[in-house]
Design a protein around this motif. Structure first.
Motif, PDB file in Angstrom:
ATOM      1  N   ALA A 147      91.923 -36.761  -7.367  1.00 21.95           N
ATOM      2  CA  ALA A 147      91.226 -37.237  -8.563  1.00 21.95           C
ATOM      3  C   ALA A 147      90.786 -38.683  -8.355  1.00 21.95           C
ATOM      4  O   ALA A 147      91.355 -39.617  -8.910  1.00 21.95           O
ATOM      5  CB  ALA A 147      92.133 -37.116  -9.779  1.00 21.95           C
ATOM      6  N   ALA A 148      89.783 -38.855  -7.506  1.00 20.45           N
ATOM      7  CA  ALA A 148      89.232 -40.178  -7.212  1.00 20.45           C
ATOM      8  C   ALA A 148      87.755 -40.004  -6.860  1.00 20.45           C
ATOM      9  O   ALA A 148      87.401 -39.053  -6.160  1.00 20.45           O
ATOM     10  CB  ALA A 148      89.976 -40.826  -6.047  1.00 20.45           C
ATOM     11  N   PRO A 149      86.894 -40.896  -7.331  1.00 19.72           N
ATOM     12  CA  PRO A 149      85.458 -40.739  -7.101  1.00 19.72           C
ATOM     13  C   PRO A 149      85.051 -40.783  -5.628  1.00 19.72           C
ATOM     14  O   PRO A 149      84.021 -40.236  -5.256  1.00 19.72           O
ATOM     15  CB  PRO A 149      84.822 -41.891  -7.877  1.00 19.72           C
ATOM     16  N   ASP A 150      85.852 -41.421  -4.780  1.00 18.35           N
ATOM     17  CA  ASP A 150      85.500 -41.502  -3.357  1.00 18.35           C
ATOM     18  C   ASP A 150      86.236 -40.463  -2.511  1.00 18.35           C
ATOM     19  O   ASP A 150      86.107 -40.446  -1.294  1.00 18.35           O
ATOM     20  CB  ASP A 150      85.757 -42.908  -2.818  1.00 18.35           C
ATOM     21  N   ALA A 151      86.999 -39.570  -3.168  1.00 18.35           N
ATOM     22  CA  ALA A 151      87.705 -38.513  -2.438  1.00 18.35           C
ATOM     23  C   ALA A 151      86.700 -37.459  -1.960  1.00 18.35           C
ATOM     24  O   ALA A 151      85.618 -37.295  -2.539  1.00 18.35           O
ATOM     25  CB  ALA A 151      88.760 -37.863  -3.327  1.00 18.35           C
ATOM     26  N   GLU A 152      87.069 -36.739  -0.934  1.00 19.42           N
ATOM     27  CA  GLU A 152      86.196 -35.704  -0.358  1.00 19.42           C
ATOM     28  C   GLU A 152      85.799 -34.681  -1.418  1.00 19.42           C
ATOM     29  O   GLU A 152      86.639 -34.142  -2.139  1.00 19.42           O
ATOM     30  CB  GLU A 152      86.929 -35.001   0.786  1.00 19.42           C
ATOM     31  N   LEU A 153      84.499 -34.428  -1.506  1.00 17.42           N
ATOM     32  CA  LEU A 153      83.959 -33.434  -2.428  1.00 17.42           C
ATOM     33  C   LEU A 153      84.131 -32.046  -1.810  1.00 17.42           C
ATOM     34  O   LEU A 153      83.655 -31.791  -0.703  1.00 17.42           O
ATOM     35  CB  LEU A 153      82.475 -33.708  -2.701  1.00 17.42           C
ATOM     36  N   LEU A 154      84.818 -31.151  -2.530  1.00 18.07           N
ATOM     37  CA  LEU A 154      84.986 -29.780  -2.052  1.00 18.07           C
ATOM     38  C   LEU A 154      83.888 -28.870  -2.581  1.00 18.07           C
ATOM     39  O   LEU A 154      83.416 -27.995  -1.871  1.00 18.07           O
ATOM     40  CB  LEU A 154      86.361 -29.243  -2.452  1.00 18.07           C
ATOM     41  N   LEU A 155      83.499 -29.064  -3.848  1.00 14.32           N
ATOM     42  CA  LEU A 155      82.437 -28.235  -4.426  1.00 14.32           C
ATOM     43  C   LEU A 155      81.884 -28.914  -5.672  1.00 14.32           C
ATOM     44  O   LEU A 155      82.640 -29.312  -6.563  1.00 14.32           O
ATOM     45  CB  LEU A 155      82.974 -26.847  -4.793  1.00 14.32           C
ATOM     46  N   ASP A 156      80.557 -29.039  -5.725  1.00 17.05           N
ATOM     47  CA  ASP A 156      79.887 -29.511  -6.936  1.00 17.05           C
ATOM     48  C   ASP A 156      79.681 -28.289  -7.828  1.00 17.05           C
ATOM     49  O   ASP A 156      78.955 -27.361  -7.462  1.00 17.05           O
ATOM     50  CB  ASP A 156      78.552 -30.163  -6.578  1.00 17.05           C
ATOM     51  N   LEU A 157      80.335 -28.270  -8.972  1.00 25.48           N
ATOM     52  CA  LEU A 157      80.267 -27.125  -9.881  1.00 25.48           C
ATOM     53  C   LEU A 157      79.073 -27.180 -10.833  1.00 25.48           C
ATOM     54  O   LEU A 157      78.774 -26.198 -11.508  1.00 25.48           O
ATOM     55  CB  LEU A 157      81.558 -27.053 -10.707  1.00 25.48           C
ATOM     56  N   THR A 158      78.388 -28.305 -10.881  1.00 23.17           N
ATOM     57  CA  THR A 158      77.314 -28.511 -11.849  1.00 23.17           C
ATOM     58  C   THR A 158      76.255 -27.399 -11.822  1.00 23.17           C
ATOM     59  O   THR A 158      75.850 -26.927 -12.892  1.00 23.17           O
ATOM     60  CB  THR A 158      76.681 -29.902 -11.659  1.00 23.17           C
ATOM     61  N   PRO A 159      75.799 -26.918 -10.654  1.00 20.52           N
ATOM     62  CA  PRO A 159      74.786 -25.862 -10.670  1.00 20.52           C
ATOM     63  C   PRO A 159      75.274 -24.541 -11.272  1.00 20.52           C
ATOM     64  O   PRO A 159      74.469 -23.673 -11.598  1.00 20.52           O
ATOM     65  CB  PRO A 159      74.456 -25.653  -9.183  1.00 20.52           C
TER      66      PRO A 159
END
Length: 110
Positions: free
Chosen positions: A45-57
């Motif tokens: 839970a950190a903005p610079d942590a590795e993104l696993l999946l963008d759920l927005t779409p």
């Protein structure tokens, strides 16, 4: 409004679908018309942590319902669990609605 705790249980290789609704203090449904939902799964839970999946779409907001629907071919690409949150944006106002763990159940059947 403080974000509610909500853990996602995602089965790798299967379609994931959940619908969320929230209520006002008087019990009436919150209308999210005009709001844009956004969400991500990250390792921490950190903005610079590795993104696993963008759920927005995979999010839609219709009236009181916010639906997250991730297709099976996308859940197949997930390889680890992480943390997630769901925010709603209207102009400069941002509300974090939900937050919690995103737990991945690895697929066995190929």
């Amino acid at each position: 409004m403080a974000a509610g705790a909500w853990d996602l249980q995602i089965e790798q290789g299967a379609t994931f679908a959940e619908t969320y609704t929230s209520t006002n203090d008087d019990g009436s449904a919150v209308d999210w018309t005009g709001w844009t939902p956004r969400a991500q799964i990250r390792v921490l839970a950190a903005p610079d942590a590795e993104l696993l999946l963008d759920l927005t779409p995979y999010l839609t907001a219709t009236g009181a319902a916010i639906t997250l629907s991730i297709p099976a071919d996308t859940t197949t690409t997930l390889t680890r669990s992480g943390r997630w949150d769901l925010e709603l944006v209207n102009g400069t106002t941002v509300i974090r609605l939900l937050q919690g763990r995103a737990t991945l159940a690895p697929e066995v059947t190929q």
